[in-house]
Design a protein around this motif. Sequence first.
Motif, PDB file in Angstrom:
ATOM      1  N   UNK A  21       0.833  -1.208   0.000  1.00  0.00           N
ATOM      2  CA  UNK A  21       0.000   0.000   0.000  1.00  0.00           C
ATOM      3  C   UNK A  21       0.864   1.253   0.000  1.00  0.00           C
ATOM      4  N   UNK A  22       0.335   2.309  -0.584  1.00  0.00           N
ATOM      5  CA  UNK A  22       1.074   3.569  -0.589  1.00  0.00           C
ATOM      6  C   UNK A  22       0.109   4.730  -0.784  1.00  0.00           C
ATOM      7  N   UNK A  23       0.496   5.890  -0.262  1.00  0.00           N
ATOM      8  CA  UNK A  23      -0.328   7.082  -0.421  1.00  0.00           C
ATOM      9  C   UNK A  23      -0.072   7.689  -1.790  1.00  0.00           C
ATOM     10  N   UNK A  24      -1.143   8.160  -2.429  1.00  0.00           N
ATOM     11  CA  UNK A  24      -1.014   8.820  -3.728  1.00  0.00           C
ATOM     12  C   UNK A  24      -0.523  10.253  -3.532  1.00  0.00           C
ATOM     13  N   UNK A  25      -0.445  10.989  -4.616  1.00  0.00           N
ATOM     14  CA  UNK A  25       0.064  12.365  -4.546  1.00  0.00           C
ATOM     15  C   UNK A  25      -0.841  13.275  -3.718  1.00  0.00           C
ATOM     16  N   UNK A  29      -5.612  10.193  -0.071  1.00  0.00           N
ATOM     17  CA  UNK A  29      -5.944   9.193  -1.093  1.00  0.00           C
ATOM     18  C   UNK A  29      -4.883   8.111  -1.039  1.00  0.00           C
ATOM     19  N   UNK A  30      -5.292   6.873  -0.750  1.00  0.00           N
ATOM     20  CA  UNK A  30      -4.346   5.780  -0.516  1.00  0.00           C
ATOM     21  C   UNK A  30      -4.673   4.602  -1.429  1.00  0.00           C
ATOM     22  N   UNK A  31      -3.636   4.049  -2.050  1.00  0.00           N
ATOM     23  CA  UNK A  31      -3.789   2.847  -2.884  1.00  0.00           C
ATOM     24  C   UNK A  31      -3.659   1.625  -1.980  1.00  0.00           C
ATOM     25  N   UNK A  32      -4.770   0.915  -1.793  1.00  0.00           N
ATOM     26  CA  UNK A  32      -4.801  -0.242  -0.901  1.00  0.00           C
ATOM     27  C   UNK A  32      -4.966  -1.553  -1.665  1.00  0.00           C
ATOM     28  N   UNK A  44      -8.050  -5.546   2.034  1.00  0.00           N
ATOM     29  CA  UNK A  44      -7.195  -4.524   1.421  1.00  0.00           C
ATOM     30  C   UNK A  44      -5.840  -4.476   2.113  1.00  0.00           C
ATOM     31  N   UNK A  45      -4.827  -4.076   1.342  1.00  0.00           N
ATOM     32  CA  UNK A  45      -3.458  -4.052   1.860  1.00  0.00           C
ATOM     33  C   UNK A  45      -3.339  -3.114   3.057  1.00  0.00           C
ATOM     34  N   UNK A  46      -2.445  -3.473   3.964  1.00  0.00           N
ATOM     35  CA  UNK A  46      -2.267  -2.692   5.181  1.00  0.00           C
ATOM     36  C   UNK A  46      -1.531  -1.382   4.891  1.00  0.00           C
ATOM     37  N   UNK A 391      -9.869  -0.434  -5.051  1.00  0.00           N
ATOM     38  CA  UNK A 391      -8.757  -0.470  -4.097  1.00  0.00           C
ATOM     39  C   UNK A 391      -8.170   0.886  -3.760  1.00  0.00           C
ATOM     40  N   UNK A 392      -8.752   1.961  -4.282  1.00  0.00           N
ATOM     41  CA  UNK A 392      -8.269   3.314  -3.972  1.00  0.00           C
ATOM     42  C   UNK A 392      -9.142   3.893  -2.861  1.00  0.00           C
ATOM     43  N   UNK A 393      -8.524   4.228  -1.756  1.00  0.00           N
ATOM     44  CA  UNK A 393      -9.230   4.729  -0.580  1.00  0.00           C
ATOM     45  C   UNK A 393      -9.195   6.260  -0.562  1.00  0.00           C
ATOM     46  N   UNK A 394     -10.372   6.868  -0.424  1.00  0.00           N
ATOM     47  CA  UNK A 394     -10.472   8.309  -0.246  1.00  0.00           C
ATOM     48  C   UNK A 394     -10.872   8.578   1.200  1.00  0.00           C
TER      49      UNK A 394
END
Length: 542
Positions: A21-25, A29-32, A44-46, A391-394
Amino acid sequence: MIGHDHHEHGAHPAHLKHSHAHEEDIPGTVNLRAQEGDDTGYGQALFPVPADDPNDPLQWPNWKKTIILCICAAYSFLGNSSLLGPSVYIGIYAEAFNISPTAASGLISYPNLAYGFGSLFLVPAYLKFGRRPVMLLSIIAFAVGLIGASQCNSFATLMVCRVIHAFGSGVCEALPVQLVNDIFFLHERGQRLGYYTVCLCLGATGPLYAGYMLAGGYSWRLFFYVEFAFACLLFILAFFFVEETWYKREEMKARLGAAVEASPIGEKGVDSDMREVAPVLPPRKTFVQTLKPWGVYDKEAPFLMTALRSFTYFAVPSVFWVVATYGIYIGLGALAFNYTFPLKITAPPYNWSETNSGLIAVGNAAGYILAIPFTTSSDRLAAYLTKKNGGIREAEMRLGVLLPAMLIGPAGLIVYGYTAQENLHWFGYFAGVAMVNWSAYFYFTFSLAYAVDSYTVNLSEMLIAMNLGKQAISFAMGFKLLTWILENGYVNVIAGIFCGVLAANDFALLIFMFFGKKIRIATSKTWLARMHKRTHVVGESH
């Protein structure tokens, strides 16, 4: 695959959690999206991604995290109950010290202000010296103030001791939020903040216990003795179980490796050069090593500037919303209800005894307890919407659970105001208070979780702003509150003005639900956001 949490101090864990997982720009907004080998929550990914280190607080076993949360939540309960409990003694203080009831009420309002300003000193302190020593020292100051208050024979000395224990416990609201951010993953935070919020809010039942101690024929001093005893127990538990959670995760990931290190996406559209990092793992600290009450000193953490920069967070929309939410609900609940209910219920047509005037705390507790089943609601809603969103968390995905509370809170003020004005059945007071506090639970927990999700460049500075702001607003709402209500009427003030203010704050939810991401994007491009990133304290964001 799901990670296992069973490992002992001083030994290598059986499993360390892994995630891509990583935070977007855009902040919040996080890619999970989970990949093969990832540990997951709600599928979803931690996030945040922990270091490959058993000493990373994110890698600690769940039982340890839960104990730390329980101790911090208990501290919040004790801090708040000790702050508000003596409100039932205002008449006794006025008579004992030969002062007016208005002057005696200063023993509640001024410690309330000190409680908020305590974070202005203690939060920068725990950045500089670590969470653990500051928590232990604050509990000591809390206990000293309590035992001092129990021995006072004058108004001035009681005020000093009240301010000391309130100032000492001022960190008890910022610290649990900080620790939830330190030791729990994103998908766990709403629920954990919910448990903390319940304990924080149940602290408003302090007047109930104080009133019944008085009804039992005991002196007002007993309340402080009991609080002191629990403060001592809390110190013992904190000493043995609250390990230091300050951890330079990015620095350790650079040294030891993250759980998974990713290269750019390959031509086939998959992470073609993903490689597991397998450094030599350090051993888990022994139990005795975790008892060390000091050990952290961050020379780069600016003490004064941390406090000063916190005021800039009032310009961040999501933070200001949390400040207004806490300030308004506390001003209404902890102050307005506690001030007006004893006056109404002991007068005709109710004629309750003074010993039962603290029973409004039952309404407070009922509202919060009825909200407990919904502690996981925002995490589950956010997980469901994240799944639907590929999978994109807002950050805004958790806010939908606030919609019922948006209407129920203002309706509760109307019920309370008309009950008081028209002398309706006493149940109306309890129903109104329970409705407002049920709503308050949702707004306290999930507006805070939203702010933490969406803007955590320097969480500690944000927490200072929140604590100062809400205490200042609640203090202002409580200032000459009783006189204002008695002059203008319960319907005009509580069901009219206060209801309008609360509704305006609650309906701001719609702005964040529909325009929150645009606000985050716009905020991230401002000079303020650039300044916050430039002064970022290592280990303070997600």
